[in-house]
Write an enzyme that holds these catalytic residues in place. Structure first.
Site, PDB file in Angstrom:
ATOM      1  N   HIS A  41      27.608 -20.845  26.936  1.00 52.71           N
ATOM      2  CA  HIS A  41      28.393 -21.938  27.512  1.00 52.71           C
ATOM      3  C   HIS A  41      28.799 -21.695  28.962  1.00 52.71           C
ATOM      4  CE1 HIS A  41      28.603 -24.102  23.784  1.00 52.71           C
ATOM      5  NE2 HIS A  41      29.256 -23.137  23.151  1.00 52.71           N
ATOM      6  N   ASP A  81      22.580 -22.018  17.537  1.00 56.10           N
ATOM      7  CA  ASP A  81      24.016 -22.255  17.406  1.00 56.10           C
ATOM      8  C   ASP A  81      24.272 -23.741  17.160  1.00 56.10           C
ATOM      9  OD1 ASP A  81      26.740 -20.621  18.308  1.00 56.10           O
ATOM     10  OD2 ASP A  81      26.908 -22.779  18.582  1.00 56.10           O
TER      11      ASP A  81
END
Length: 220
Positions: free
Chosen positions: A146, A207
């Site tokens: 991220h 993910d």
């Protein structure tokens, strides 16, 4: 989760994956001691002004101009500092500690998680004088997908995934590892990591969350 890696290691050992009798699953695994990265490694993707906020103790080249935040716990209430931290995502799930010891640990963590993924990619691309090439390498504590070049997010301060891909893409460049690991001298032999690059890397993210940091690094 601060204990995620510890819990995962305990589970792997309990299942016999990391240790066990001869002939067990653990026989197919070997453990390589990870190498800690350097600021030069982080700066091959991350913006210098963002790293200036993370680095602690600050280096002489650190351009972070709000000196009070380095030493004054109460400076966190300064609106100017709050705005700066918010701009770089250093709030909420990615807070920047005000305690000097905690900041040292955070910086060490950033260097460690990035260095380990770069090291893993290096092992895939031929190893080194003291380590053999590997067919498969797993970094259990990696995958911080991220983080953007100048912004933290989603518990990710640095993007080790982008750095690992960067290492794979430029695996044929001369001196690609120079200065990237702590304790290993920078021989300044790589004039351009853009030379002799590998054409494509397939990145698959399993993910449940969108890997926005990785996408932003390569999407065009």
């Amino acid at each position: 989760h601060k204990d995620r890696d510890l819990l995962l290691e305990s589970l792997l050992k309990w299942c016999g994956i990391l240790q066990g009798a001869k002939g067990s699953l653990s026989s197919f695994f070997g453990i390589s001691h990870p190498k800690r990265g350097t600021r030069k490694l982080l700066q091959s993707f991350h913006a210098a002004n963002y790293l200036d906020l993370l680095e602690y103790p600050p280096s002489e080249q650190n351009g972070f101009g709000i000196d009070g935040f380095r030493h004054d716990h109460d400076a966190i209430n300064n609106p100017e500092i709050q705005a700066l931290l918010a701009k770089h995502g250093l709030e909420d799930d990615c807070p920047l500690p005000t305690d000097s010891n905690a900041r040292k640990i955070l910086w060490k963590y950033c260097l460690s998680v990035a260095g380990t993924s770069w090291h893993a990619a290096s092992l895939l691309m031929g190893g080194s004088a003291d380590e053999d090439e590997r067919d498969v390498v797993i970094h259990w504590g990696g995958g911080r997908h991220h983080s953007h070049s100048d912004k933290a997010g989603g518990f990710c301060y640095v993007n080790d995934v982008v750095l690992a891909i960067h290492r794979l893409l430029h695996s044929r460049a001369n001196g690609v590892d120079d200065g990237m690991f702590a304790g290993i001298p920078d021989n300044q032999t790589s004039s351009s990591l853009g030379d002799k690059s590998t054409p494509r890397i397939l990145y698959i993210d399993l993910d449940i969350h969108h890997p926005d940091g990785v996408q932003s690094a390569y999407y065009s």
